[in-house]
Design a protein around this motif. Structure first.
Motif, PDB file in Angstrom:
ATOM      1  N   LEU A  49       0.800  -1.228   0.000  1.00 26.83           N
ATOM      2  CA  LEU A  49       0.000   0.000   0.000  1.00 26.83           C
ATOM      3  C   LEU A  49       0.830   1.273   0.000  1.00 26.83           C
ATOM      4  O   LEU A  49       0.545   2.193  -0.779  1.00 26.83           O
ATOM      5  N   PRO A  50       1.865   1.414   0.845  1.00 30.54           N
ATOM      6  CA  PRO A  50       2.649   2.653   0.774  1.00 30.54           C
ATOM      7  C   PRO A  50       3.350   2.836  -0.566  1.00 30.54           C
ATOM      8  O   PRO A  50       3.517   3.968  -1.032  1.00 30.54           O
ATOM      9  N   TYR A  51       3.776   1.738  -1.175  1.00 26.32           N
ATOM     10  CA  TYR A  51       4.446   1.824  -2.476  1.00 26.32           C
ATOM     11  C   TYR A  51       3.480   2.356  -3.532  1.00 26.32           C
ATOM     12  O   TYR A  51       3.840   3.236  -4.335  1.00 26.32           O
ATOM     13  N   ILE A  63      10.509   1.001  -6.538  1.00 24.31           N
ATOM     14  CA  ILE A  63      10.256   0.188  -5.362  1.00 24.31           C
ATOM     15  C   ILE A  63      11.424   0.247  -4.388  1.00 24.31           C
ATOM     16  O   ILE A  63      11.239   0.388  -3.169  1.00 24.31           O
ATOM     17  N   GLU A  64      12.636   0.183  -4.914  1.00 24.43           N
ATOM     18  CA  GLU A  64      13.803   0.165  -4.008  1.00 24.43           C
ATOM     19  C   GLU A  64      13.958   1.474  -3.229  1.00 24.43           C
ATOM     20  O   GLU A  64      14.563   1.482  -2.146  1.00 24.43           O
ATOM     21  N   ASP A  65      13.409   2.585  -3.738  1.00 24.05           N
ATOM     22  CA  ASP A  65      13.507   3.848  -3.008  1.00 24.05           C
ATOM     23  C   ASP A  65      12.865   3.734  -1.629  1.00 24.05           C
ATOM     24  O   ASP A  65      13.438   4.147  -0.613  1.00 24.05           O
ATOM     25  N   LEU A  66      11.657   3.182  -1.593  1.00 27.63           N
ATOM     26  CA  LEU A  66      10.956   3.049  -0.321  1.00 27.63           C
ATOM     27  C   LEU A  66      11.553   1.919   0.510  1.00 27.63           C
ATOM     28  O   LEU A  66      11.684   2.048   1.735  1.00 27.63           O
ATOM     29  N   THR A  67      11.920   0.833  -0.137  1.00 19.19           N
ATOM     30  CA  THR A  67      12.498  -0.288   0.615  1.00 19.19           C
ATOM     31  C   THR A  67      13.748   0.147   1.367  1.00 19.19           C
ATOM     32  O   THR A  67      13.930  -0.181   2.547  1.00 19.19           O
ATOM     33  N   VAL A  68      14.622   0.907   0.709  1.00 16.69           N
ATOM     34  CA  VAL A  68      15.850   1.362   1.357  1.00 16.69           C
ATOM     35  C   VAL A  68      15.532   2.268   2.545  1.00 16.69           C
ATOM     36  O   VAL A  68      16.159   2.178   3.610  1.00 16.69           O
ATOM     37  N   ILE A 340      -8.492   6.038 -17.680  1.00 20.21           N
ATOM     38  CA  ILE A 340      -8.363   5.012 -16.639  1.00 20.21           C
ATOM     39  C   ILE A 340      -7.512   3.857 -17.146  1.00 20.21           C
ATOM     40  O   ILE A 340      -6.608   3.364 -16.453  1.00 20.21           O
ATOM     41  N   GLU A 341      -7.793   3.403 -18.360  1.00 23.02           N
ATOM     42  CA  GLU A 341      -7.036   2.277 -18.917  1.00 23.02           C
ATOM     43  C   GLU A 341      -5.555   2.622 -19.049  1.00 23.02           C
ATOM     44  O   GLU A 341      -4.677   1.811 -18.712  1.00 23.02           O
ATOM     45  N   ALA A 342      -5.249   3.832 -19.512  1.00 26.20           N
ATOM     46  CA  ALA A 342      -3.851   4.237 -19.664  1.00 26.20           C
ATOM     47  C   ALA A 342      -3.144   4.288 -18.314  1.00 26.20           C
ATOM     48  O   ALA A 342      -2.007   3.820 -18.172  1.00 26.20           O
ATOM     49  N   GLU A 343      -3.803   4.842 -17.294  1.00 24.74           N
ATOM     50  CA  GLU A 343      -3.199   4.914 -15.961  1.00 24.74           C
ATOM     51  C   GLU A 343      -3.057   3.526 -15.353  1.00 24.74           C
ATOM     52  O   GLU A 343      -2.063   3.221 -14.677  1.00 24.74           O
ATOM     53  N   ALA A 344      -4.039   2.664 -15.593  1.00 24.68           N
ATOM     54  CA  ALA A 344      -3.960   1.297 -15.076  1.00 24.68           C
ATOM     55  C   ALA A 344      -2.787   0.542 -15.689  1.00 24.68           C
ATOM     56  O   ALA A 344      -2.095  -0.219 -15.004  1.00 24.68           O
ATOM     57  N   LEU A 345      -2.542   0.740 -16.969  1.00 25.12           N
ATOM     58  CA  LEU A 345      -1.407   0.067 -17.619  1.00 25.12           C
ATOM     59  C   LEU A 345      -0.085   0.576 -17.049  1.00 25.12           C
ATOM     60  O   LEU A 345       0.868  -0.192 -16.876  1.00 25.12           O
ATOM     61  N   ARG A 346      -0.018   1.878 -16.728  1.00 24.59           N
ATOM     62  CA  ARG A 346       1.197   2.406 -16.099  1.00 24.59           C
ATOM     63  C   ARG A 346       1.397   1.808 -14.710  1.00 24.59           C
ATOM     64  O   ARG A 346       2.517   1.469 -14.315  1.00 24.59           O
ATOM     65  N   PHE A 350       4.509  -0.756 -13.343  1.00 26.68           N
ATOM     66  CA  PHE A 350       5.273  -0.543 -12.111  1.00 26.68           C
ATOM     67  C   PHE A 350       5.186  -1.741 -11.177  1.00 26.68           C
ATOM     68  O   PHE A 350       6.196  -2.212 -10.651  1.00 26.68           O
ATOM     69  N   ALA A 351       3.970  -2.238 -10.957  1.00 24.36           N
ATOM     70  CA  ALA A 351       3.750  -3.251  -9.920  1.00 24.36           C
ATOM     71  C   ALA A 351       4.001  -4.667 -10.387  1.00 24.36           C
ATOM     72  O   ALA A 351       4.323  -5.545  -9.571  1.00 24.36           O
ATOM     73  N   ALA A 352       3.869  -4.928 -11.686  1.00 22.24           N
ATOM     74  CA  ALA A 352       4.017  -6.301 -12.200  1.00 22.24           C
ATOM     75  C   ALA A 352       4.785  -6.282 -13.517  1.00 22.24           C
ATOM     76  O   ALA A 352       4.242  -6.622 -14.578  1.00 22.24           O
ATOM     77  N   PRO A 353       6.047  -5.874 -13.481  1.00 20.13           N
ATOM     78  CA  PRO A 353       6.824  -5.814 -14.729  1.00 20.13           C
ATOM     79  C   PRO A 353       7.132  -7.212 -15.252  1.00 20.13           C
ATOM     80  O   PRO A 353       7.115  -8.187 -14.508  1.00 20.13           O
ATOM     81  N   GLY A 354       7.376  -7.271 -16.543  1.00 19.10           N
ATOM     82  CA  GLY A 354       7.810  -8.534 -17.126  1.00 19.10           C
ATOM     83  C   GLY A 354       6.712  -9.481 -17.524  1.00 19.10           C
ATOM     84  O   GLY A 354       6.990 -10.621 -17.927  1.00 19.10           O
TER      85      GLY A 354
END
Length: 363
Positions: A49-51, A63-68, A340-346, A350-354
């Motif tokens: 959620l914070p990410y 992701i690594e910005d917040l993790t660090v 909405i679709e464009a933002e969802a794809l972005r 971010f959340a599920a690359p690859g």
């Protein structure tokens, strides 16, 4: 100096103000620590959620910005506002944890008072602090069992939960980082005062208004879970600006905060579950109608939401295959659906690359 205001603010005007304070009008060029302090905390009931909250709000975020920041202890995760899990800066935790102490004692008493009857709670907290010295970290079950070993016929689970409410503890990494779920460790957090001063409570109110204002006393109480705030607002009144909402309720704000135009165009946003934008006010009509609120907030759950023109238009969920499903809660124009679709794809990138990404609308 503040004065009683005469301006009446519509829900739309209040909504634009909230989006601006919450960095949702434009993504900001801030680091994760500065952004988290600006927002005065992020809900962290699930590690993602914070990410997702920061992804919505920052120009450049990985992701690594917040993790660090969590690994380094710059940001800490603990039981905070409304007795729920939040992520805050270490400095803000030291400020707000004493303010929240009466709330957390009340929660302990209501939830576990019967199961800890006869237990010396001061001695329990002292023993727990001793077990968590020198950087030691124990999960709640481990801590509860250790405390029960010297307290025959007590409930270890109730003892562990009691410590969570009565002792300032944080949940150190990797707990709370992206993809890490499971048992939650406790670690001591030094330097937290036992009780809050009047100035501490006043500073909490100022910071709340900076992140969520203009707002009523009831709004601040709803966000924090802290009682007795009317007297605090009255004490601060000379330094605050006031407005009125369309129902005649008095709203308070910091005197130097300008309000964006009520008709300002705003972008589509896909907020995560429990986002503070939806939970920071007793009156949530600035972001959603009462009918939509009943569909978004069910029991203790608060759905992930899609903001269109600044208010909740849909909920969304994603799965591990790279698919995101949008469930509209009101009519959505064709142009807004495309946004909405464009933002969802972005978000999926971010959340599920690859993986291949798809967006579905479930009408």
């Amino acid at each position: 100096m503040g004065a009683r205001g005469t301006a009446v603010l519509s829900p739309r005007a209040l909504g634009r103000a909230l989006l601006g304070r919450q960095l949702l009008l434009d993504r900001a060029d801030l680091g994760v620590a500065a952004a988290t302090e600006h927002l005065f905390g992020l809900n962290a009931q699930d590690p993602e959620l914070p990410y997702l909250a920061l992804w919505n709000r920052l120009e450049r975020f990985a992701i690594e910005d917040l993790t660090v920041a969590i690994e380094n202890g710059v940001l800490v995760r603990s039981t905070m506002m409304r007795a729920t899990q939040h992520l805050m800066s270490a400095a803000d935790f030291r400020l707000i944890r004493p303010v929240l102490a009466p709330l957390l004692r009340r929660v302990q008493r209501n939830a576990f008072g019967g199961r800890t009857a006869g237990v010396d709670l001061d001695a329990l907290v002292t023993d727990a602090a001793g077990l968590l010295t020198d950087g030691a970290a124990l999960t709640r079950p481990e801590l509860g069992r250790a405390l029960a070993s010297t307290r025959p016929d007590t409930d270890p689970n109730a003892l562990g939960w009691t410590v969570q409410y009565l002792l300032p503890v944080v949940h150190p990494a990797p707990s709370g980082t992206w993809g890490n779920r499971g048992a939650t460790p406790f670690a001591a957090f030094p330097g937290v005062p036992e009780s809050a001063t009047a100035e501490d409570v006043g500073e909490m109110v100022r910071r709340y208004l900076a992140a969520f204002g203009p707002a009523t006393v009831a709004d601040a109480r709803s966000w924090s879970g802290v009682g007795g705030l009317r007297e605090v607002f009255e004490r601060l009144r000379p330094e605050l600006r006031t407005y009125t909402d369309e129902s005649g309720r008095e709203l308070f704000d910091l005197p130097d905060r300008e309000l964006p135009p009520a008709e300002l165009p705003v972008p589509v946003r896909l907020l995560p579950e429990f986002d503070a934008t939806l939970l920071a006010h007793a009156d949530r009509t600035r972001v959603m109608t009462e009918e939509i609120r009943r569909q978004v907030c069910q029991g203790a759950a608060v759905a992930a939401t899609v903001l269109v023109d600044g208010t909740v238009a849909a909920t969304w969920t994603k799965d591990r295959t790279g698919a995101l499903t949008v469930v509209p809660l009101r009519p959505i124009a064709t142009a807004d659906r495309a946004a909405i679709e464009a933002e969802a794809l972005r978000l999926l990138a971010f959340a599920a690359p690859g993986v291949d990404h798809t967006v579905h609308f479930h009408w």
